[in-house]
Design a protein around this motif. Structure first.
Motif, PDB file in Angstrom:
ATOM      1  N   ALA A  25      -6.375   5.498  14.028  1.00  0.00           N
ATOM      2  CA  ALA A  25      -4.656   6.132  13.722  1.00  0.00           C
ATOM      3  C   ALA A  25      -5.374   6.818  12.571  1.00  0.00           C
ATOM      4  O   ALA A  25      -4.856   7.603  11.633  1.00  0.00           O
ATOM      5  N   GLY A  26      -5.383   5.568  11.448  1.00  0.00           N
ATOM      6  CA  GLY A  26      -5.764   5.323  10.047  1.00  0.00           C
ATOM      7  C   GLY A  26      -7.057   5.929   9.602  1.00  0.00           C
ATOM      8  O   GLY A  26      -5.936   6.907   8.605  1.00  0.00           O
ATOM      9  N   LEU A  45       1.083  -1.251   0.391  1.00  0.00           N
ATOM     10  CA  LEU A  45      -0.098  -0.150   0.141  1.00  0.00           C
ATOM     11  C   LEU A  45       0.644   1.367  -0.033  1.00  0.00           C
ATOM     12  O   LEU A  45       0.218   2.617   0.769  1.00  0.00           O
ATOM     13  N   GLU A  46       1.969   1.143   0.202  1.00  0.00           N
ATOM     14  CA  GLU A  46       2.962   2.107   0.065  1.00  0.00           C
ATOM     15  C   GLU A  46       2.916   3.228  -0.527  1.00  0.00           C
ATOM     16  O   GLU A  46       2.904   4.721  -0.769  1.00  0.00           O
ATOM     17  N   SER A  90      -8.262  11.130   7.007  1.00  0.00           N
ATOM     18  CA  SER A  90      -8.899  12.900   7.731  1.00  0.00           C
ATOM     19  C   SER A  90      -8.315  13.474   7.065  1.00  0.00           C
ATOM     20  O   SER A  90      -8.674  14.866   5.902  1.00  0.00           O
ATOM     21  N   GLN A  91      -6.752  13.334   7.778  1.00  0.00           N
ATOM     22  CA  GLN A  91      -6.566  14.787   7.397  1.00  0.00           C
ATOM     23  C   GLN A  91      -5.820  15.126   5.734  1.00  0.00           C
ATOM     24  O   GLN A  91      -6.136  16.075   4.966  1.00  0.00           O
ATOM     25  N   ARG A  92      -4.944  13.856   5.226  1.00  0.00           N
ATOM     26  CA  ARG A  92      -5.139  13.981   3.339  1.00  0.00           C
ATOM     27  C   ARG A  92      -6.242  14.003   3.302  1.00  0.00           C
ATOM     28  O   ARG A  92      -6.110  14.991   2.494  1.00  0.00           O
ATOM     29  N   ARG A  93      -7.453  13.684   3.396  1.00  0.00           N
ATOM     30  CA  ARG A  93      -8.971  13.734   2.744  1.00  0.00           C
ATOM     31  C   ARG A  93      -9.036  15.336   2.760  1.00  0.00           C
ATOM     32  O   ARG A  93      -9.569  16.395   1.345  1.00  0.00           O
ATOM     33  N   VAL A  94      -9.191  16.014   3.586  1.00  0.00           N
ATOM     34  CA  VAL A  94      -9.008  18.001   4.302  1.00  0.00           C
ATOM     35  C   VAL A  94      -7.819  18.328   2.963  1.00  0.00           C
ATOM     36  O   VAL A  94      -7.874  19.128   2.466  1.00  0.00           O
ATOM     37  N   ALA A 111      -5.789   4.560   5.032  1.00  0.00           N
ATOM     38  CA  ALA A 111      -5.957   4.359   6.686  1.00  0.00           C
ATOM     39  C   ALA A 111      -5.061   3.175   7.110  1.00  0.00           C
ATOM     40  O   ALA A 111      -4.858   2.720   8.156  1.00  0.00           O
ATOM     41  N   LEU A 112      -5.404   2.168   6.132  1.00  0.00           N
ATOM     42  CA  LEU A 112      -4.911   0.668   6.243  1.00  0.00           C
ATOM     43  C   LEU A 112      -3.190   0.684   6.184  1.00  0.00           C
ATOM     44  O   LEU A 112      -2.681   0.520   7.078  1.00  0.00           O
ATOM     45  N   LEU A 113      -2.559   1.578   5.485  1.00  0.00           N
ATOM     46  CA  LEU A 113      -1.738   2.081   5.482  1.00  0.00           C
ATOM     47  C   LEU A 113      -0.716   2.133   6.205  1.00  0.00           C
ATOM     48  O   LEU A 113       0.552   2.013   7.184  1.00  0.00           O
ATOM     49  N   THR A 114      -1.362   3.430   7.144  1.00  0.00           N
ATOM     50  CA  THR A 114      -0.834   4.457   8.861  1.00  0.00           C
ATOM     51  C   THR A 114      -0.809   3.618   9.865  1.00  0.00           C
ATOM     52  O   THR A 114      -0.608   2.815  10.602  1.00  0.00           O
ATOM     53  N   ALA A 115      -2.563   2.352   9.830  1.00  0.00           N
ATOM     54  CA  ALA A 115      -2.829   1.393  10.801  1.00  0.00           C
ATOM     55  C   ALA A 115      -1.352   0.125  11.031  1.00  0.00           C
ATOM     56  O   ALA A 115      -1.343   0.144  11.842  1.00  0.00           O
TER      57      ALA A 115
END
Length: 491
Positions: free
Chosen positions: A368-369, A20-21, A374-378, A342-346
């Protein structure tokens, strides 16, 4: 399933991290055979006669635009979706994010052209250019090409008729593709006029020819707006197919990514799950139908990867449904990019904070994901529609649901219309195409701004008590609170 030992939590975690990188950068990387995942819900959008393909950011508009321009990827889509006509198309670019002045005018040129007359003529010139009209192609600049269209209506029509007859005789279709329409013009009114011109041409070709078609990838709010400048756009609704992602589509995409990673762990993953179909050259591996479309099979596999619950028991929710539910926008749409982010961050968060956990994804890492997604979407919505950030940032610190009057008062206190006007002027002076953005249709009408935010999915329709809400995918990074909801990230 085979008798081979299942992957360990560490192996799944490493596979998720590597597979997912690049997922968050899908728009900037050209599609390839191994990244080509084809959810069944997208099949109708690729029909040659489907003219309008609405979709929000990150759902695959640019991915499919680029894939259709690539003959090899088109053939794969034709085979898997069973759309034989995709093998008999001549595909051209009508508009895109890349600067390709040999195919279409740049945003700077469009700004000059839109002031000189009917926007329909601009796209008619683009179509004639794609069809090889020699006199038009001989014109050095797009202003000259558009002037030729206006001065030569009969030769232009004959070119269309000849190209249509020739394509019909050869059993081919001329397909002109449009994408990145939010970059057409910095002024929303002019952008709507330009989109209206594209849709007028699309409608004329749809009903006036047999073998010339346009396919327009467009944000839903821009499709709705264009109808103010082209009322007959509603006739195209019957030839529209929105790019949407179901829950099973999203998990099918996840398993596709895991199985198409180039590693021994990915090969073991394919053997363990079984039923994969690999292309002869080994560049692409297609998951079995159960992993693509069957919820029960997906749950069984995902619960080997993630914690079974988002708390101590089922009352807190199961990750399989909890994750997509918290990534939906106000219209119930989910971006696959947000899901994979989200999955990559998780996976990375679990590796850092819960290294010895018996699952690849810890429940707190999944939260946290969602915060990271959310941060990326904003960030994305702020790039595409900066006015949204100007409208929502003043609400930071508020709790949702929130009274409509409270929102309007906050906006009035910060003089939001003046801020929007200042922002519009700043973008009007920009010379770079990437800085061209569309503003709200009614910047001085605060109640209408709420309606526009609902259309974009940034706000949800009012609850029964009339209060307004923000979905978590926007609420968290914009800094609004919700009792019992996913918390805002700590500074």
């Amino acid at each position: 399933m085979t008798a081979e030992a299942p992957l360990t939590a560490v192996e799944y975690r490493d596979l998720l991290s590597t597979a997912l990188e690049e997922a968050p950068y899908a728009d900037t990387r050209p599609p390839s055979a191994h990244t080509l995942f084809m959810p069944e819900s997208h099949r109708t959008a690729l029909y040659v006669d489907t003219t309008v393909v609405p979709g929000g950011r990150g759902v695959g508009k640019t991915f499919w635009y680029r894939s259709l321009l690539d003959e090899g990827l088109r053939d794969l889509a034709s085979a898997e979706y069973r759309i034989s006509r995709l093998r008999r198309v001549i595909v051209s670019q009508g508009h895109g994010l890349a600067m390709r002045s040999e195919y279409y005018p740049s945003p700077q040129v469009l700004r000059a052209l839109v002031a000189s007359g009917d926007t329909y003529d601009i796209w008619y010139a683009v179509l004639l250019n794609a069809l090889g009209e020699p006199e038009l192609r001989a014109q050095p600049n797009w202003s000259d090409k558009v002037a030729w269209v206006r001065a030569n209506p009969e030769p232009a029509q004959r070119t269309i008729e000849h190209a249509d007859r020739e394509a019909y005789d050869k059993n081919l279709v001329h397909l002109l593709l449009f994408d990145a329409l939010e970059h057409l013009h910095n002024d929303r009114e002019q952008a709507d006029r330009l989109v209206g011109g594209i849709l007028r041409l699309a409608l004329q070709m749809r009903f006036g020819t047999r073998n010339i078609r346009l396919k327009v990838f467009i944000r839903p709010d821009m499709f709705d707006s264009a109808r103010q400048h082209f009322p007959d756009a509603s006739k195209l609704s019957g030839y529209a197919a929105e790019l949407t992602w179901t829950q099973t589509d999203l998990y099918g995409l996840l398993f596709h990514c895991l199985g198409n990673e180039d590693s021994e762990t990915a090969r073991r993953f394919r053997r363990i799950t079984g039923g994969w179909v690999s292309e002869a050259d080994g560049t692409r591996h297609v998951p079995p139908l159960l992993l693509r479309n069957d919820e029960e099979s997906q749950i069984l596999l995902f619960e080997q990867i993630a914690d079974p619950f988002m708390g101590s028991n089922f009352r807190k929710g199961r990750p399989y449904t909890w994750l997509p539910n918290h990534l939906m926008d106000g219209n119930g749409r989910i971006s696959p990019r947000s899901f994979l982010q989200a999955l990559l961050t998780a996976a990375r968060s679990t590796h850092t904070a819960y290294r010895v956990h018996d699952r690849a994804l810890h429940q707190e890492a999944i939260r946290a994901g969602v915060q990271k997604a959310s941060q990326r979407r904003v960030e994305e919505v702020s790039e595409d529609t900066p006015w949204v950030e100007l409208a929502i940032r003043p609400l930071a610190g508020c709790q949702v649901p929130i009274e409509k009057q409270a929102v309007l008062k906050i906006w009035a206190d910060v003089n939001l219309p003046a801020e929007l006007a200042k922002d519009s002027a700043r973008y009007a002076q920009a010379d770079e195409p990437r800085l061209v953005r569309t503003g709200p249709r009614h910047p001085d009408d605060l109640p209408r701004l709420i309606e526009e935010l609902k259309t974009l999915g940034v706000m949800t329709p009012p609850r029964r008590d009339g209060r307004l809400d923000l979905p978590d995918v926007y609420r968290i990074a914009f800094g609004l609170g919700r009792r019992g909801g996913v918390p805002r990230p700590k500074a």
